[in-house]
Write a protein that holds these residues in place. Structure first.
Motif, short mmCIF file in Angstrom:
data_model
loop_
_atom_site.label_atom_id
_atom_site.label_comp_id
_atom_site.label_asym_id
_atom_site.label_seq_id
_atom_site.Cartn_x
_atom_site.Cartn_y
_atom_site.Cartn_z
N LYS A 284 -3.52 1.30 -2.83
CA LYS A 284 -2.33 1.56 -3.64
C LYS A 284 -2.80 2.21 -4.94
O LYS A 284 -3.67 1.68 -5.63
CB LYS A 284 -1.55 0.28 -3.94
CG LYS A 284 -0.16 0.57 -4.50
CD LYS A 284 0.78 -0.58 -4.26
CE LYS A 284 2.22 -0.19 -4.57
NZ LYS A 284 3.19 -1.26 -4.25
N TYR B 40 0.84 -1.20 0.00
CA TYR B 40 0.00 0.00 0.00
C TYR B 40 0.87 1.24 0.00
O TYR B 40 2.05 1.20 0.37
CB TYR B 40 -0.94 -0.01 1.20
CG TYR B 40 -0.25 -0.03 2.54
CD1 TYR B 40 0.06 1.14 3.22
CD2 TYR B 40 0.10 -1.23 3.16
CE1 TYR B 40 0.70 1.14 4.45
CE2 TYR B 40 0.74 -1.27 4.38
CZ TYR B 40 1.03 -0.08 5.02
OH TYR B 40 1.67 -0.10 6.23
N ALA C 42 -6.14 -0.10 3.51
CA ALA C 42 -4.92 -0.03 2.70
C ALA C 42 -5.29 0.16 1.23
O ALA C 42 -6.15 -0.54 0.70
CB ALA C 42 -4.11 -1.31 2.87
#
Length: 230
Positions: free
Chosen positions: A91, A61, A89
């Motif tokens: 990304k 992440y 989390a």
């Protein structure tokens, strides 16, 4: 000067002195708190980061995980009456995993607090016991710091597990006909963790979209029934 007048003056003077000392003490405590709070907050944050790193690799992440949180009221599914903190989390802005606080109420020594990490595909990336009162040297193997098997800690058998159609029969210790190992003489501890982890996994998987979409800092009651995809 009467005795009563002298006594009154003495009482007033004593009260003023005590008030002054109390005020000075309060001011000193407030000043100390003001200057030490950043260090305390930093230490707490570091402990949380290390714990989360045990259930979800940091390279998975890129968001500020400790601030991208919500509080969820789901005591039946997660076991935390006061509300569970959920860390989200991401990304590149996309959902990666949910790290959920959960509680098993039925450990041998009492309740067992857990963090359960579930990725966007509905698989566990890790589970950790954060607080418990299980018997030292017997039931405390649920905590990898206490587990004598350092190469393959008991708690690591959850990694990669999923509900796979909601087959609850598998989510039991082998003694009860399931797929999870337990140490001889300390089945109760393992049974409690397995059951609580299954509930948390089902809840996170079923409510994934709403949990990710909630506003940061929001306190919610997720309405989706655990175990059913939204």
């Amino acid at each position: 000067m009467s005795t009563e007048y002298t006594a009154a003056r003495t009482s007033i003077r004593t009260a003023l002195i005590l008030t002054l000392f109390a005020s000075l003490f309060t001011a000193a405590m407030a000043l100390t708190y003001r200057y030490t709070k950043p260090d305390i907050d930093a230490a707490v944050a570091e402990v949380k980061r290390k714990l989360i790193a045990e259930v979800l690799a940091p390279d998975r992440y890129d968001n500020s995980l400790l601030t991208d949180t919500i509080t969820v009221l789901a005591p039946v599914a997660l076991g935390v009456e006061e509300g569970s903190v959920v860390y989200r989390a991401r990304k590149n802005g996309e959902p990666v995993a949910l790290i959920v606080e959960a509680r098993a109420p039925d450990g041998y020594g009492g309740s067992i607090d857990l963090v359960v990490a579930v990725d966007a595909d509905g698989r566990l990336t890790g589970v950790r016991a954060t607080a418990h009162k299980e018997t030292p040297g017997l039931g405390d193997y649920i905590d990898p710091r206490k587990d004598q098997n350092k190469t393959q800690p008991w708690i690591d058998q959850f990694v990669g597990r999923a509900l796979d159609g909601g087959d609850k029969a598998r989510w039991k210790v082998r003694k009860d006909g399931g797929e999870f190992d337990a140490r001889a003489g300390a089945t109760i501890s393992a049974r409690a963790v397995v059951a609580a982890t299954a509930r948390a996994l089902a809840y996170a998987d079923a409510n994934q979209h709403r949990l990710f979409d909630a506003k940061t800092g929001e306190r919610i009651t997720a309405a989706v029934t655990a175990g059913a995809k939204p």
